[in-house]
Design a protein around this motif. Sequence first.
Motif, PDB file in Angstrom:
ATOM      1  N   UNK A 105     -26.985   3.934  -0.386  1.00 46.15           N
ATOM      2  CA  UNK A 105     -26.588   2.543  -0.538  1.00 46.15           C
ATOM      3  C   UNK A 105     -25.140   2.457  -1.016  1.00 46.15           C
ATOM      4  N   UNK A 106     -24.415   1.476  -0.489  1.00 45.21           N
ATOM      5  CA  UNK A 106     -23.045   1.207  -0.938  1.00 45.21           C
ATOM      6  C   UNK A 106     -23.105   0.583  -2.323  1.00 45.21           C
ATOM      7  N   UNK A 107     -22.191   1.001  -3.214  1.00 36.48           N
ATOM      8  CA  UNK A 107     -22.172   0.512  -4.586  1.00 36.48           C
ATOM      9  C   UNK A 107     -20.934  -0.345  -4.787  1.00 36.48           C
ATOM     10  N   UNK A 108     -21.162  -1.548  -5.297  1.00 36.36           N
ATOM     11  CA  UNK A 108     -20.086  -2.499  -5.568  1.00 36.36           C
ATOM     12  C   UNK A 108     -20.106  -2.875  -7.034  1.00 36.36           C
ATOM     13  N   UNK A 109     -18.925  -3.067  -7.613  1.00 35.39           N
ATOM     14  CA  UNK A 109     -18.788  -3.626  -8.950  1.00 35.39           C
ATOM     15  C   UNK A 109     -18.469  -5.099  -8.778  1.00 35.39           C
ATOM     16  N   UNK A 110     -19.045  -5.948  -9.636  1.00 35.17           N
ATOM     17  CA  UNK A 110     -18.825  -7.395  -9.523  1.00 35.17           C
ATOM     18  C   UNK A 110     -17.339  -7.753  -9.512  1.00 35.17           C
ATOM     19  N   UNK A 111     -16.532  -7.044 -10.293  1.00 29.70           N
ATOM     20  CA  UNK A 111     -15.110  -7.373 -10.409  1.00 29.70           C
ATOM     21  C   UNK A 111     -14.212  -6.488  -9.546  1.00 29.70           C
ATOM     22  N   UNK A 112     -14.614  -5.240  -9.335  1.00 33.23           N
ATOM     23  CA  UNK A 112     -13.742  -4.263  -8.677  1.00 33.23           C
ATOM     24  C   UNK A 112     -13.970  -4.116  -7.176  1.00 33.23           C
ATOM     25  N   UNK A 113     -15.092  -4.613  -6.658  1.00 30.78           N
ATOM     26  CA  UNK A 113     -15.406  -4.399  -5.245  1.00 30.78           C
ATOM     27  C   UNK A 113     -16.118  -3.076  -5.043  1.00 30.78           C
ATOM     28  N   UNK A 114     -15.969  -2.487  -3.845  1.00 29.40           N
ATOM     29  CA  UNK A 114     -16.672  -1.246  -3.519  1.00 29.40           C
ATOM     30  C   UNK A 114     -16.158  -0.096  -4.381  1.00 29.40           C
ATOM     31  N   UNK A 115     -17.111   0.660  -4.968  1.00 31.71           N
ATOM     32  CA  UNK A 115     -16.734   1.798  -5.806  1.00 31.71           C
ATOM     33  C   UNK A 115     -17.299   3.127  -5.309  1.00 31.71           C
ATOM     34  N   UNK A 116     -18.256   3.092  -4.365  1.00 36.96           N
ATOM     35  CA  UNK A 116     -18.804   4.344  -3.859  1.00 36.96           C
ATOM     36  C   UNK A 116     -20.158   4.163  -3.219  1.00 36.96           C
ATOM     37  N   UNK A 117     -20.908   5.281  -3.182  1.00 38.52           N
ATOM     38  CA  UNK A 117     -22.256   5.308  -2.610  1.00 38.52           C
ATOM     39  C   UNK A 117     -23.201   6.010  -3.568  1.00 38.52           C
ATOM     40  N   UNK A 118     -24.465   5.604  -3.544  1.00 38.33           N
ATOM     41  CA  UNK A 118     -25.487   6.307  -4.320  1.00 38.33           C
ATOM     42  C   UNK A 118     -25.731   7.642  -3.617  1.00 38.33           C
ATOM     43  N   UNK A 119     -25.457   8.748  -4.321  1.00 36.36           N
ATOM     44  CA  UNK A 119     -25.639  10.073  -3.716  1.00 36.36           C
ATOM     45  C   UNK A 119     -26.919  10.755  -4.199  1.00 36.36           C
ATOM     46  N   UNK A 146     -28.718  -3.902 -17.735  1.00 38.48           N
ATOM     47  CA  UNK A 146     -27.400  -4.061 -18.364  1.00 38.48           C
ATOM     48  C   UNK A 146     -26.268  -3.688 -17.405  1.00 38.48           C
ATOM     49  N   UNK A 147     -26.542  -2.817 -16.433  1.00 41.66           N
ATOM     50  CA  UNK A 147     -25.498  -2.341 -15.528  1.00 41.66           C
ATOM     51  C   UNK A 147     -25.759  -2.693 -14.064  1.00 41.66           C
ATOM     52  N   UNK A 148     -27.020  -2.680 -13.641  1.00 44.22           N
ATOM     53  CA  UNK A 148     -27.368  -2.977 -12.248  1.00 44.22           C
ATOM     54  C   UNK A 148     -27.744  -4.454 -12.160  1.00 44.22           C
ATOM     55  N   UNK A 149     -26.975  -5.233 -11.402  1.00 51.58           N
ATOM     56  CA  UNK A 149     -27.276  -6.659 -11.289  1.00 51.58           C
ATOM     57  C   UNK A 149     -28.081  -6.969 -10.042  1.00 51.58           C
ATOM     58  N   UNK A 150     -27.960  -6.128  -9.006  1.00 55.45           N
ATOM     59  CA  UNK A 150     -28.682  -6.396  -7.764  1.00 55.45           C
ATOM     60  C   UNK A 150     -28.850  -5.106  -6.979  1.00 55.45           C
ATOM     61  N   UNK A 151     -30.012  -4.957  -6.380  1.00 52.52           N
ATOM     62  CA  UNK A 151     -30.260  -3.908  -5.400  1.00 52.52           C
ATOM     63  C   UNK A 151     -30.842  -4.606  -4.186  1.00 52.52           C
ATOM     64  N   UNK A 152     -30.123  -4.549  -3.077  1.00 53.09           N
ATOM     65  CA  UNK A 152     -30.550  -5.227  -1.851  1.00 53.09           C
ATOM     66  C   UNK A 152     -30.669  -4.199  -0.736  1.00 53.09           C
ATOM     67  N   UNK A 153     -31.908  -3.782  -0.473  1.00 56.71           N
ATOM     68  CA  UNK A 153     -32.140  -2.776   0.558  1.00 56.71           C
ATOM     69  C   UNK A 153     -31.789  -3.297   1.950  1.00 56.71           C
ATOM     70  N   UNK A 154     -31.999  -4.592   2.180  1.00 60.95           N
ATOM     71  CA  UNK A 154     -31.686  -5.185   3.494  1.00 60.95           C
ATOM     72  C   UNK A 154     -30.192  -5.119   3.782  1.00 60.95           C
ATOM     73  N   UNK A 155     -29.382  -5.427   2.775  1.00 59.34           N
ATOM     74  CA  UNK A 155     -27.922  -5.388   2.935  1.00 59.34           C
ATOM     75  C   UNK A 155     -27.364  -3.980   2.733  1.00 59.34           C
ATOM     76  N   UNK A 156     -28.170  -3.106   2.125  1.00 56.77           N
ATOM     77  CA  UNK A 156     -27.724  -1.737   1.874  1.00 56.77           C
ATOM     78  C   UNK A 156     -26.741  -1.620   0.725  1.00 56.77           C
TER      79      UNK A 156
END
Length: 167
Positions: A105-119, A146-156
Amino acid sequence: MELFLTGVVLKPKGLKGELKVKPVTDFPESFLRRREYYVGKTPKDVVLRKVQSASFHQGFAWLVLEGAGSREDAEALAGCGLYVTRDALESMPDDRAYIHELIGLEVFDEAEGRVGKVSDVLQMPAHDVYEVDTGNRKVLIPAVEDFITETDLQKGIVTLRRFKEFL
């Protein structure tokens, strides 16, 4: 064929091939329903075995598998994994996901945008930890609200907050 680990054979019990199995699933009761497993040291060397009997006691599954009717047969299976195919997996509730669904899954920060992928997803005693590959390095993020605000499998995607705290 993609296989998923659901249990690990610990040791035999008795003389008739009964196996003590440690479940590695969120659905240990599934051991009472499943009628077959792919059994092997790795997913590459598995053999399909039918379940002759199954019970569950004190957190462990107790199975007798076809072709393992003696203590010696059962001893040979100690350390083997019990695997199932994707279509044999239990359905997850909407707020849960299998580890294989999270990896990539692609990992995004609310303020920073894309930061990486779950490996990888590390299963720790208190909670899971996501290993995020940023391209430069791998960062461990506790999989808690506290750190994960959303996990959306449909959007990846996985969205987090405060990613910079982990750098």
